[in-house]
Design a protein around this motif. Structure first.
Motif, PDB file in Angstrom:
ATOM      1  N   LEU A  57      46.032 -53.713  -1.464  1.00  0.00           N
ATOM      2  CA  LEU A  57      46.472 -51.896  -1.715  1.00  0.00           C
ATOM      3  C   LEU A  57      46.276 -51.286  -0.649  1.00  0.00           C
ATOM      4  N   ASN A  58      46.918 -50.268  -0.433  1.00  0.00           N
ATOM      5  CA  ASN A  58      46.220 -49.642   0.903  1.00  0.00           C
ATOM      6  C   ASN A  58      45.440 -48.297  -0.103  1.00  0.00           C
ATOM      7  N   PRO A  59      44.436 -48.105   0.815  1.00  0.00           N
ATOM      8  CA  PRO A  59      43.612 -47.087   0.068  1.00  0.00           C
ATOM      9  C   PRO A  59      43.653 -45.799  -0.288  1.00  0.00           C
ATOM     10  N   ILE A  60      45.062 -45.704   0.210  1.00  0.00           N
ATOM     11  CA  ILE A  60      45.854 -44.558  -0.344  1.00  0.00           C
ATOM     12  C   ILE A  60      45.990 -44.872  -2.249  1.00  0.00           C
ATOM     13  N   SER A  61      46.899 -45.639  -1.878  1.00  0.00           N
ATOM     14  CA  SER A  61      47.003 -45.934  -3.818  1.00  0.00           C
ATOM     15  C   SER A  61      46.102 -46.630  -4.459  1.00  0.00           C
TER      16      SER A  61
ATOM     17  N   THR B   9      59.325 -36.464  -5.159  1.00  0.00           N
ATOM     18  CA  THR B   9      58.361 -35.059  -5.207  1.00  0.00           C
ATOM     19  C   THR B   9      57.799 -33.979  -6.526  1.00  0.00           C
ATOM     20  N   ALA B  10      57.713 -34.450  -7.964  1.00  0.00           N
ATOM     21  CA  ALA B  10      57.553 -34.066  -8.714  1.00  0.00           C
ATOM     22  C   ALA B  10      55.846 -34.443  -8.726  1.00  0.00           C
ATOM     23  N   PHE B  11      55.447 -36.049  -8.501  1.00  0.00           N
ATOM     24  CA  PHE B  11      54.061 -36.375  -8.479  1.00  0.00           C
ATOM     25  C   PHE B  11      53.654 -35.595  -7.310  1.00  0.00           C
ATOM     26  N   LYS B  12      54.126 -35.696  -6.512  1.00  0.00           N
ATOM     27  CA  LYS B  12      53.447 -34.707  -5.139  1.00  0.00           C
ATOM     28  C   LYS B  12      52.584 -33.595  -5.506  1.00  0.00           C
ATOM     29  N   GLN B  13      53.969 -32.639  -5.978  1.00  0.00           N
ATOM     30  CA  GLN B  13      53.518 -31.358  -7.011  1.00  0.00           C
ATOM     31  C   GLN B  13      52.151 -31.630  -8.201  1.00  0.00           C
ATOM     32  N   PHE B  14      52.803 -32.714  -8.823  1.00  0.00           N
ATOM     33  CA  PHE B  14      52.098 -32.758 -10.570  1.00  0.00           C
ATOM     34  C   PHE B  14      50.620 -32.974  -9.252  1.00  0.00           C
TER      35      PHE B  14
ATOM     36  N   SER C  32      46.651 -35.854   6.552  1.00  0.00           N
ATOM     37  CA  SER C  32      47.023 -37.589   6.579  1.00  0.00           C
ATOM     38  C   SER C  32      46.749 -37.695   5.278  1.00  0.00           C
ATOM     39  N   GLU C  33      46.186 -37.636   4.670  1.00  0.00           N
ATOM     40  CA  GLU C  33      46.406 -37.772   3.289  1.00  0.00           C
ATOM     41  C   GLU C  33      47.883 -38.064   2.647  1.00  0.00           C
ATOM     42  N   ASP C  34      48.469 -36.898   3.125  1.00  0.00           N
ATOM     43  CA  ASP C  34      50.099 -36.085   2.086  1.00  0.00           C
ATOM     44  C   ASP C  34      50.922 -37.057   2.729  1.00  0.00           C
ATOM     45  N   VAL C  35      50.712 -37.893   4.269  1.00  0.00           N
ATOM     46  CA  VAL C  35      51.267 -38.503   5.404  1.00  0.00           C
ATOM     47  C   VAL C  35      51.236 -39.653   4.976  1.00  0.00           C
ATOM     48  N   LEU C  36      50.495 -40.393   4.013  1.00  0.00           N
ATOM     49  CA  LEU C  36      50.126 -41.819   3.644  1.00  0.00           C
ATOM     50  C   LEU C  36      50.755 -41.889   2.388  1.00  0.00           C
ATOM     51  N   ILE C  37      51.360 -40.342   1.666  1.00  0.00           N
ATOM     52  CA  ILE C  37      51.421 -40.536   0.407  1.00  0.00           C
ATOM     53  C   ILE C  37      52.965 -40.993   0.590  1.00  0.00           C
TER      54      ILE C  37
END
Length: 545
Positions: free
Chosen positions: A394-398, A434-439, A485-490
């Motif tokens: 898994l990548n670090p963000i996940s 998109t709902a997940f990112k808003q969450f 940068s984390e938003d980009v990785l997500i």
């Protein structure tokens, strides 16, 4: 006279040897006795003179566990309550509620109820927060909460819980719970069997054997043994599982120690089930200990193709030793070595860096070994697969989204917004993501990546030193840059994160059995394992290269 002379010559030599050994032993014994006496005096003096009331049991428990933690993570002390838990893990049986629970930030959360066990029968779901057990409020109870959920068979326990902001009550009826070593087996296709092994308890080899024989009876001519995420367990069960595929009297693993009695070679002891059936073993970075013995031994014996990512590297052997008053200490006594001579252990706890972390062997210092047929394999800790798959990492963000419960909490929210999905496989759309990112933003989740943690620590240090105001603007700017940068990785790792979401959701709707059934048709690692098994030339080329 000659006899007397010999006596004079020989006896002093023998006496000198005895004196040397005795002196060495006495020195060690004296040092131990001295330190015990000092510790006893400190412990007694503090408890008798401290300004407030002390809890001697808690103090001693913490003192012992802190002392042992400096050796390695596996040398542990177990108080009376700990011993009960340890025995549960070894046997795979206990009386309880049949659910995975976690306590985090004062909350007691149901993580996963097992199908048809007490928690499930009582209607509890993943994401429920237990707020009261019997008459005890969870927020006021600081001890081991699991003790409140144990008891004799058929014991009834009143539960108050919170779900989606609403308070409800239910009643648990305790029963015997069996944690299965093989929670699932099935067929990927007409000729390929699949066996999941999640732990090495006392029934592990029996369960794997039963699954293997059942699959063969059902027409399976090839086998995938899935050890991903398996943390290990009992050594003899690892040997017995290897024995299903290799002949009697085969050395599977050896242990080496400074103490002669702990140097052992563990061999297979019975006739195998099948010496010829093609076998693939799946491993990942969470496959440890007994899992690594199985994967490493069958790789060294050229009996299986290992697929996935390098395993964890837990090659230290522990032995539980009973102590007084029902307590126990688990002591690291030796190291594991595979048949080719590779040491499984990755970290050297005798060598630590400035921050106290154990050092890992550098890849340039790995040593080469040979399998039975002459293939080159390497040590360095853990088992390196014959076919490396990036998707097992898994990548670090996940990982961060899993560790901070962002995926878990979103799945809970999704489950109650879509209650009638049933046996259908969740299909997550772009709108869902998109709902997940808003969450994430609404709940103000902190991903707590290593970069974020380091930045926070730096600013906390600045506050202590009184220079935080002068760097606050720069700190906020850097924190914002990290967030972007984390938003980009997500966004970049959307597919991987979606797959983790689907896994979590299937657990909600179809329990763990449903997840394994889904894996049979959709998991990329299983697909690649199956592809190798369905290509005899490629399979044999790996084992004969």
């Amino acid at each position: 006279m000659q006899i007397n002379i010999r006596k004079r010559i020989v006896l002093p030599v023998v006496a000198a040897g005895v004196f040397f050994i005795s002196t060495s032993f006495k020195d060690d014994f004296f040092e131990i006795a001295k330190q015990i006496e000092i510790f006893t005096e400190v412990f007694k003096t503090v408890n008798m003179n401290y300004v407030d009331q002390t809890n001697p049991g808690q103090m001693m428990d913490k003192a012992i566990k802190t002392m042992l933690a400096d050796l390695d993570p596996y040398t542990n002390y177990f108080n009376e309550q700990d011993v009960v838990k340890f025995k549960i893990n070894a046997t795979g049986e206990y009386t309880g509620i049949g659910a995975v629970i976690s306590r985090k930030e004062g909350q007691l959360i149901i993580r996963e109820p097992y199908k048809d066990y007490p928690a499930d029968k009582a209607g509890l779901k993943a994401g429920d927060e237990i707020i009261q057990i019997g008459t005890i409020n969870i927020v006021d109870f600081k001890d081991d909460i699991s003790q409140l959920l144990k008891g004799a068979k058929n014991t009834k326990i009143a539960i108050k819980y919170k779900r989606q902001g609403k308070i409800a009550t239910t009643q648990l009826v305790l029963e015997e719970v069996e944690v299965k070593a093989v929670p699932f087996f099935g067929k990927v296709d007409d000729k390929t069997g699949y066996i999941v092994l999640t732990q090495f308890n006392r029934k592990a080899s029996t369960d794997v054997k039963a699954a293997l024989e059942s699959l063969k009876k059902d027409g399976a001519e090839k086998i995938i043994l899935d050890l991903r995420g398996n943390p290990g367990g009992l050594l003899h069960e690892a040997v017995n599982i290897c024995n299903l595929f290799v002949p009697k009297n085969e050395i599977i693993v050896t242990t080496k120690s400074k103490i002669e009695q702990h140097n052992n070679a563990y061999k297979t002891t019975f006739e195998p089930v099948d010496l010829e059936i093609p076998l693939v073993i799946l491993v990942d970075g969470k496959s440890a200990s007994a899992s690594e013995i199985v994967a490493g031994a069958l790789q060294d014996l050229d009996r299986a193709v290992v697929i996935g990512s390098r395993s964890f590297g837990k090659g230290l052997v522990q032995r539980p030793i009973d102590l007084v008053y029902g307590t126990q200490v688990k002591v690291t006594i030796s190291r594991y070595y595979t048949p080719s001579g590779r040491c499984i252990q990755a970290l050297d706890y005798g060598q630590k860096d400035e921050s106290g972390k154990a050092l890992r062997t550098d890849a340039k210092n790995y040593n080469a070994f040979k399998t039975r047929k002459g293939r080159t394999v390497y040590d360095g800790g853990g088992i390196s697969p014959d076919i490396a798959l990036e998707e097992t990492k898994l990548n670090p963000i996940s990982e961060a989204l899993q560790q901070n419960d962002a995926l878990f909490n979103f799945a809970t929210d999704y489950f109650y917004r879509n209650p009638s999905l049933g046996e259908k496989i969740p299909v997550l759309t772009d709108a869902d993501y998109t709902a997940f990112k808003q969450f994430l933003k609404k709940a103000a989740f902190s991903l707590d990546t290593e970069t974020q943690k380091t930045l926070k620590k730096a600013f906390e240090l600045a506050q202590k030193e009184g220079i935080d105001e002068s760097i606050k603007a720069e700190y906020n700017q850097l924190a914002l840059a990290i967030q972007k940068s984390e938003d980009v990785l997500i966004n970049k790792h959307q597919n991987e994160i979606k797959n983790l979401m689907v896994d979590e959701l299937i657990l909600r709707y179809q329990y763990r059995e449903g997840l394994y059934k889904y894996y049979l048709k959709s998991n990329s690692e299983i697909k690649k394992a199956s592809a190798i098994l369905n290509n005899p030339a490629a399979y044999n080329k790996i084992l004969l290269q």
